[in-house]
Design a protein around this motif. Structure first.
Motif, PDB file in Angstrom:
ATOM      1  N   LEU A  26       0.799  -1.218   0.000  1.00  0.00           N
ATOM      2  CA  LEU A  26       0.000   0.000   0.000  1.00  0.00           C
ATOM      3  C   LEU A  26       0.836   1.275   0.000  1.00  0.00           C
ATOM      4  O   LEU A  26       0.467   2.237  -0.660  1.00  0.00           O
ATOM      5  CB  LEU A  26      -0.952   0.010   1.197  1.00  0.00           C
ATOM      6  N   ASP A  29       4.599   0.543  -2.700  1.00  0.00           N
ATOM      7  CA  ASP A  29       4.184   0.323  -4.083  1.00  0.00           C
ATOM      8  C   ASP A  29       3.520   1.568  -4.653  1.00  0.00           C
ATOM      9  O   ASP A  29       3.771   1.931  -5.802  1.00  0.00           O
ATOM     10  CB  ASP A  29       3.244  -0.879  -4.176  1.00  0.00           C
ATOM     11  N   LEU A  30       2.696   2.230  -3.864  1.00  0.00           N
ATOM     12  CA  LEU A  30       2.044   3.454  -4.340  1.00  0.00           C
ATOM     13  C   LEU A  30       3.081   4.525  -4.657  1.00  0.00           C
ATOM     14  O   LEU A  30       3.065   5.114  -5.750  1.00  0.00           O
ATOM     15  CB  LEU A  30       1.054   3.978  -3.299  1.00  0.00           C
ATOM     16  N   SER A  33       5.246   3.448  -7.617  1.00  0.00           N
ATOM     17  CA  SER A  33       4.462   3.429  -8.854  1.00  0.00           C
ATOM     18  C   SER A  33       4.250   4.840  -9.388  1.00  0.00           C
ATOM     19  O   SER A  33       4.299   5.063 -10.596  1.00  0.00           O
ATOM     20  CB  SER A  33       3.105   2.757  -8.624  1.00  0.00           C
ATOM     21  N   GLU A  45       1.582   1.313 -16.710  1.00  0.00           N
ATOM     22  CA  GLU A  45       0.983   0.682 -15.522  1.00  0.00           C
ATOM     23  C   GLU A  45       0.190  -0.541 -15.966  1.00  0.00           C
ATOM     24  O   GLU A  45      -0.720  -0.453 -16.767  1.00  0.00           O
ATOM     25  CB  GLU A  45       0.073   1.673 -14.789  1.00  0.00           C
ATOM     26  N   ASN A  47      -1.559  -2.655 -13.993  1.00  0.00           N
ATOM     27  CA  ASN A  47      -2.781  -2.876 -13.227  1.00  0.00           C
ATOM     28  C   ASN A  47      -3.806  -1.831 -13.670  1.00  0.00           C
ATOM     29  O   ASN A  47      -3.640  -0.640 -13.401  1.00  0.00           O
ATOM     30  CB  ASN A  47      -2.477  -2.744 -11.735  1.00  0.00           C
ATOM     31  N   MET A  50      -5.165   0.468 -10.900  1.00  0.00           N
ATOM     32  CA  MET A  50      -4.224   1.493 -10.464  1.00  0.00           C
ATOM     33  C   MET A  50      -4.057   2.575 -11.532  1.00  0.00           C
ATOM     34  O   MET A  50      -3.924   3.756 -11.208  1.00  0.00           O
ATOM     35  CB  MET A  50      -2.868   0.876 -10.125  1.00  0.00           C
ATOM     36  N   LEU A  53      -6.919   4.751 -11.078  1.00  0.00           N
ATOM     37  CA  LEU A  53      -6.811   5.483  -9.818  1.00  0.00           C
ATOM     38  C   LEU A  53      -5.830   6.644  -9.922  1.00  0.00           C
ATOM     39  O   LEU A  53      -6.066   7.717  -9.372  1.00  0.00           O
ATOM     40  CB  LEU A  53      -6.377   4.514  -8.709  1.00  0.00           C
ATOM     41  N   TYR A  54      -4.729   6.446 -10.658  1.00  0.00           N
ATOM     42  CA  TYR A  54      -3.741   7.524 -10.796  1.00  0.00           C
ATOM     43  C   TYR A  54      -4.300   8.710 -11.578  1.00  0.00           C
ATOM     44  O   TYR A  54      -3.784   9.817 -11.462  1.00  0.00           O
ATOM     45  CB  TYR A  54      -2.474   7.019 -11.474  1.00  0.00           C
ATOM     46  N   VAL A  61      -7.304   8.675  -4.473  1.00  0.00           N
ATOM     47  CA  VAL A  61      -6.195   7.718  -4.321  1.00  0.00           C
ATOM     48  C   VAL A  61      -6.023   7.352  -2.853  1.00  0.00           C
ATOM     49  O   VAL A  61      -5.926   6.168  -2.500  1.00  0.00           O
ATOM     50  CB  VAL A  61      -4.890   8.296  -4.906  1.00  0.00           C
ATOM     51  N   HIS A  65      -6.811   3.664  -1.059  1.00  0.00           N
ATOM     52  CA  HIS A  65      -5.795   2.910  -0.319  1.00  0.00           C
ATOM     53  C   HIS A  65      -6.203   2.683   1.135  1.00  0.00           C
ATOM     54  O   HIS A  65      -5.936   1.616   1.689  1.00  0.00           O
ATOM     55  CB  HIS A  65      -4.436   3.597  -0.420  1.00  0.00           C
ATOM     56  N   ASN A 116       9.249  -1.900  -9.672  1.00  0.00           N
ATOM     57  CA  ASN A 116       9.093  -0.449  -9.720  1.00  0.00           C
ATOM     58  C   ASN A 116      10.442   0.264  -9.717  1.00  0.00           C
ATOM     59  O   ASN A 116      10.634   1.257 -10.425  1.00  0.00           O
ATOM     60  CB  ASN A 116       8.229   0.046  -8.557  1.00  0.00           C
TER      61      ASN A 116
END
Length: 127
Positions: A26, A29-30, A33, A45, A47, A50, A53-54, A61, A65, A116
């Motif tokens: 969480l 990685d966030l 990323s 990306e 996923n 994600m 979400l970005y 965001v 999370h 990443n």
């Protein structure tokens, strides 16, 4: 004579391992990323959730999370409670399975972390 079936589960350590897993998936990685997306763009990306979400605001965001954190913490709490309440004969093997599960999650988290970092440093991922 004791066997691995008789081993006492390490209940207190479960939350330590779960906390590391949640931190890897969480938080690290966030952050990595986002850095990777800044390096190579959002198109890389893999996923789709994600990637979507970005594209949202910071509050979405963060809320996403935090929601995942709450759901996973509830999952881990239920899983650990099940292991504690099993009959003694089943507790050892199931505890071993939970420890293997947590170890697998930890390994996957480190793999994502390495991927990443590779994107940030090399411009392309390991996966």
């Amino acid at each position: 004579m004791t066997t691995w079936f008789d081993a006492t589960p390490r209940y207190d350590e479960y939350w330590d391992w779960a906390a590391v897993v949640l931190f890897l998936f969480l938080t690290l990685d966030l952050l990595l990323s986002v850095l990777a997306a800044g390096t190579v763009g959002l198109g890389y990306e893999r996923n789709p959730l994600m990637a979507w979400l970005y594209g949202q605001s910071l509050w979405v965001v963060v809320a996403g999370h935090v929601a995942v954190l709450v759901v996973l913490a509830a999952f881990f709490h239920a899983l650990f409670a099940i292991v504690r309440e099993l009959p003694p004969g089943y507790r050892g093997p199931v505890a071993l399975a939970v420890e293997i599960f947590l170890g697998g999650l930890l390994a996957a988290g480190f793999l994502l972390l390495a991927n990443n970092v590779a994107v940030i440093v090399l411009g392309e991922g390991l996966l």
